[in-house]
Design a protein around this motif. Sequence first.
Motif, PDB file in Angstrom:
ATOM      1  N   PHE A  63       0.808  -1.224   0.000  1.00 33.08           N
ATOM      2  CA  PHE A  63       0.000   0.000   0.000  1.00 33.08           C
ATOM      3  C   PHE A  63       0.841   1.273   0.000  1.00 33.08           C
ATOM      4  CE2 PHE A  63      -3.450  -2.864   1.018  1.00 33.08           C
ATOM      5  CZ  PHE A  63      -4.526  -2.268   0.364  1.00 33.08           C
ATOM      6  N   LEU A  64       2.145   1.142   0.122  1.00 30.30           N
ATOM      7  CA  LEU A  64       3.022   2.304  -0.036  1.00 30.30           C
ATOM      8  C   LEU A  64       3.278   2.624  -1.503  1.00 30.30           C
ATOM      9  CD1 LEU A  64       5.735   1.811   2.765  1.00 30.30           C
ATOM     10  CD2 LEU A  64       3.918   3.536   2.676  1.00 30.30           C
ATOM     11  N   LEU A  65       2.952   1.692  -2.395  1.00 33.91           N
ATOM     12  CA  LEU A  65       3.193   1.901  -3.824  1.00 33.91           C
ATOM     13  C   LEU A  65       2.212   2.922  -4.401  1.00 33.91           C
ATOM     14  CD1 LEU A  65       3.624  -1.808  -5.003  1.00 33.91           C
ATOM     15  CD2 LEU A  65       5.430  -0.074  -4.852  1.00 33.91           C
ATOM     16  N   PRO A  66       2.703   3.879  -5.198  1.00 32.76           N
ATOM     17  CA  PRO A  66       1.795   4.817  -5.865  1.00 32.76           C
ATOM     18  C   PRO A  66       1.025   4.120  -6.981  1.00 32.76           C
ATOM     19  CG  PRO A  66       4.059   5.179  -6.586  1.00 32.76           C
ATOM     20  CD  PRO A  66       4.129   4.177  -5.470  1.00 32.76           C
ATOM     21  N   ARG A  67      -0.252   4.467  -7.118  1.00 36.71           N
ATOM     22  CA  ARG A  67      -1.097   3.813  -8.122  1.00 36.71           C
ATOM     23  C   ARG A  67      -1.553   4.755  -9.221  1.00 36.71           C
ATOM     24  NH1 ARG A  67      -2.343   2.192  -3.165  1.00 36.71           N
ATOM     25  NH2 ARG A  67      -3.966   3.778  -2.993  1.00 36.71           N
ATOM     26  N   CYS A  68      -1.245   6.042  -9.081  1.00 40.20           N
ATOM     27  CA  CYS A  68      -1.566   7.040 -10.116  1.00 40.20           C
ATOM     28  C   CYS A  68      -3.049   7.010 -10.502  1.00 40.20           C
ATOM     29  CB  CYS A  68      -0.706   6.820 -11.359  1.00 40.20           C
ATOM     30  SG  CYS A  68       1.080   6.880 -11.032  1.00 40.20           S
ATOM     31  N   GLY A  69      -3.906   6.856  -9.518  1.00 39.93           N
ATOM     32  CA  GLY A  69      -5.341   6.897  -9.768  1.00 39.93           C
ATOM     33  C   GLY A  69      -5.962   5.587 -10.192  1.00 39.93           C
ATOM     34  N   ARG A  70      -5.173   4.554 -10.407  1.00 38.39           N
ATOM     35  CA  ARG A  70      -5.723   3.253 -10.804  1.00 38.39           C
ATOM     36  C   ARG A  70      -6.425   2.607  -9.604  1.00 38.39           C
ATOM     37  NH1 ARG A  70      -0.236   0.892 -13.657  1.00 38.39           N
ATOM     38  NH2 ARG A  70      -0.025   2.491 -15.276  1.00 38.39           N
ATOM     39  N   ASN A  71      -7.651   2.176  -9.806  1.00 40.53           N
ATOM     40  CA  ASN A  71      -8.389   1.590  -8.684  1.00 40.53           C
ATOM     41  C   ASN A  71      -9.260   0.401  -9.075  1.00 40.53           C
ATOM     42  OD1 ASN A  71     -10.360   2.889 -10.131  1.00 40.53           O
ATOM     43  ND2 ASN A  71     -11.340   3.850  -8.361  1.00 40.53           N
ATOM     44  N   LYS A  72      -9.067  -0.131 -10.293  1.00 42.97           N
ATOM     45  CA  LYS A  72      -9.858  -1.281 -10.729  1.00 42.97           C
ATOM     46  C   LYS A  72      -9.019  -2.544 -10.583  1.00 42.97           C
ATOM     47  CE  LYS A  72     -12.853   1.278 -13.862  1.00 42.97           C
ATOM     48  NZ  LYS A  72     -13.360   1.420 -15.256  1.00 42.97           N
ATOM     49  N   LEU A  73      -9.392  -3.348  -9.594  1.00 42.33           N
ATOM     50  CA  LEU A  73      -8.638  -4.556  -9.265  1.00 42.33           C
ATOM     51  C   LEU A  73      -9.263  -5.753  -9.990  1.00 42.33           C
ATOM     52  CD1 LEU A  73      -6.245  -5.261  -7.333  1.00 42.33           C
ATOM     53  CD2 LEU A  73      -7.962  -5.990  -5.692  1.00 42.33           C
ATOM     54  N   ALA A  74      -8.482  -6.397 -10.826  1.00 40.22           N
ATOM     55  CA  ALA A  74      -8.979  -7.540 -11.628  1.00 40.22           C
ATOM     56  C   ALA A  74      -9.009  -8.817 -10.785  1.00 40.22           C
ATOM     57  CB  ALA A  74      -8.111  -7.726 -12.866  1.00 40.22           C
ATOM     58  N   HIS A  75      -9.747  -8.768  -9.701  1.00 49.07           N
ATOM     59  CA  HIS A  75      -9.826  -9.912  -8.798  1.00 49.07           C
ATOM     60  C   HIS A  75     -11.090  -9.769  -7.967  1.00 49.07           C
ATOM     61  CE1 HIS A  75      -7.914 -13.497  -7.566  1.00 49.07           C
ATOM     62  NE2 HIS A  75      -7.588 -13.130  -6.343  1.00 49.07           N
ATOM     63  N   PHE A  76     -11.435 -10.807  -7.180  1.00 51.24           N
ATOM     64  CA  PHE A  76     -12.654 -10.719  -6.372  1.00 51.24           C
ATOM     65  C   PHE A  76     -12.366 -10.356  -4.924  1.00 51.24           C
ATOM     66  CE2 PHE A  76     -11.425 -15.227  -6.421  1.00 51.24           C
ATOM     67  CZ  PHE A  76     -11.392 -15.532  -5.080  1.00 51.24           C
ATOM     68  N   PHE A  77     -11.085 -10.217  -4.538  1.00 53.56           N
ATOM     69  CA  PHE A  77     -10.746  -9.664  -3.230  1.00 53.56           C
ATOM     70  C   PHE A  77      -9.357  -9.049  -3.301  1.00 53.56           C
ATOM     71  CE2 PHE A  77      -8.600 -13.692  -2.955  1.00 53.56           C
ATOM     72  CZ  PHE A  77      -7.625 -13.595  -1.970  1.00 53.56           C
ATOM     73  N   CYS A  78      -8.994  -8.306  -2.283  1.00 54.17           N
ATOM     74  CA  CYS A  78      -7.719  -7.587  -2.281  1.00 54.17           C
ATOM     75  C   CYS A  78      -6.584  -8.554  -1.960  1.00 54.17           C
ATOM     76  CB  CYS A  78      -7.764  -6.443  -1.263  1.00 54.17           C
ATOM     77  SG  CYS A  78      -8.963  -5.156  -1.660  1.00 54.17           S
ATOM     78  N   GLU A  79      -5.876  -8.975  -2.985  1.00 53.17           N
ATOM     79  CA  GLU A  79      -4.762  -9.910  -2.847  1.00 53.17           C
ATOM     80  C   GLU A  79      -3.525  -9.289  -3.493  1.00 53.17           C
ATOM     81  OE1 GLU A  79      -4.140 -14.731  -3.154  1.00 53.17           O
ATOM     82  OE2 GLU A  79      -5.274 -13.720  -4.728  1.00 53.17           O
ATOM     83  N   ILE A  80      -2.345  -9.659  -3.020  1.00 54.12           N
ATOM     84  CA  ILE A  80      -1.116  -8.992  -3.441  1.00 54.12           C
ATOM     85  C   ILE A  80      -0.818  -9.092  -4.933  1.00 54.12           C
ATOM     86  CG2 ILE A  80       1.412  -9.025  -3.227  1.00 54.12           C
ATOM     87  CD1 ILE A  80       1.119  -9.416  -0.276  1.00 54.12           C
ATOM     88  N   PRO A  81      -0.781 -10.283  -5.560  1.00 58.33           N
ATOM     89  CA  PRO A  81      -0.394 -10.366  -6.979  1.00 58.33           C
ATOM     90  C   PRO A  81      -1.191  -9.446  -7.905  1.00 58.33           C
ATOM     91  CG  PRO A  81      -0.351 -12.538  -6.013  1.00 58.33           C
ATOM     92  CD  PRO A  81      -0.954 -11.631  -4.980  1.00 58.33           C
ATOM     93  N   PRO A  82      -2.540  -9.460  -7.887  1.00 63.00           N
ATOM     94  CA  PRO A  82      -3.262  -8.532  -8.768  1.00 63.00           C
ATOM     95  C   PRO A  82      -3.130  -7.073  -8.330  1.00 63.00           C
ATOM     96  CG  PRO A  82      -4.801  -9.722  -7.373  1.00 63.00           C
ATOM     97  CD  PRO A  82      -3.472 -10.358  -7.168  1.00 63.00           C
ATOM     98  N   PHE A  83      -2.924  -6.853  -7.029  1.00 62.24           N
ATOM     99  CA  PHE A  83      -2.810  -5.481  -6.533  1.00 62.24           C
ATOM    100  C   PHE A  83      -1.529  -4.823  -7.049  1.00 62.24           C
ATOM    101  CE2 PHE A  83      -2.686  -1.956  -3.606  1.00 62.24           C
ATOM    102  CZ  PHE A  83      -4.030  -1.696  -3.346  1.00 62.24           C
ATOM    103  N   LEU A  84      -0.465  -5.605  -7.192  1.00 62.70           N
ATOM    104  CA  LEU A  84       0.793  -5.047  -7.696  1.00 62.70           C
ATOM    105  C   LEU A  84       0.646  -4.509  -9.115  1.00 62.70           C
ATOM    106  CD1 LEU A  84       3.442  -7.633  -6.390  1.00 62.70           C
ATOM    107  CD2 LEU A  84       3.000  -5.332  -5.522  1.00 62.70           C
TER     108      LEU A  84
END
Length: 309
Positions: free
Chosen positions: A164-185
Amino acid sequence: MEQKNESSFTGFILLGFSDRLQLEPVLFVVLLIFYIFTLLGNTTIIALSYLDPRLHTPMYFFLSNLSFLDMCYTTSIVPQLLVNLSGADKSISFGGCVVQMYISLALGCTECILLGVMALDRYAAVCRPLHYTAIMHPRLCALMASASWITGFANSLLQTVLVFLLPRCGRNKLAHFFCEIPPFLKLACVDTTMNVYATFFASVIILLTPVALIVFSYGQIVRAVLRIKSTAGQRKAFGTCGSHLTVVSLFFGTAFYVYYQPSSNNSQDQDKFMSLFYTVIIPMTNPPHIYAEEQGCEGSNEEGALEGL
């Protein structure tokens, strides 16, 4: 009112199975049934282990821990997933995503370690039956269970903070059904090599160490069972222990697949369904299989002890 103001919304959109809308009603019903059975099955195991004095043993102490852990693990993921599959709002708040990632990862890591600890317990029960109660005394059992929980939550805290320290530049659509590390990266707009390495080394410790303990323990168990002269005793021991190994193999196999395979857009659907395996299906099948195994291994322990006398 259903659309959120993009400038004010700071949470995330869990895309989940949005590209397969026809599957969502079916998945909702199936997952709801699995979730109910998970809660009922694990609650039953905990209640039996607590109420029956004959089950106040190290084996059932660890099994109760695993059952409680499985209930918490699925609860950290499935309710939110069911809300998303119902066709309602598929968003999750920033804080909700942090909590979900931290809790689910912590419980998943704890389960990996606990399964390794339970394999050592089986090794002592089958291969050292006459000294079992002296080896697995209550203080050691409590220490190993506590170490599993502390290690899992400590690792999750580190991994969650780094992600969660990583900047996402406004991206907020997670291609998964829950908050998990691999898709979040994949949401990050900077190089995530260090995070990938950190996740890799942590998963090596959390996944490979228990696997090594399980392989060692069951290798010794197989040797002990082969020394049993009774064919019926061998068949019973291999049948019950084999069912547990099947569940463990599915859990670790799917986890390895998700966390160790190269990143690829073509594998997103596979990742989701693999994640369903170790977050929903396996927690439901764990208690019955392991409970059956404990019954069978206890029988083979007595037989093995008699053969050794």
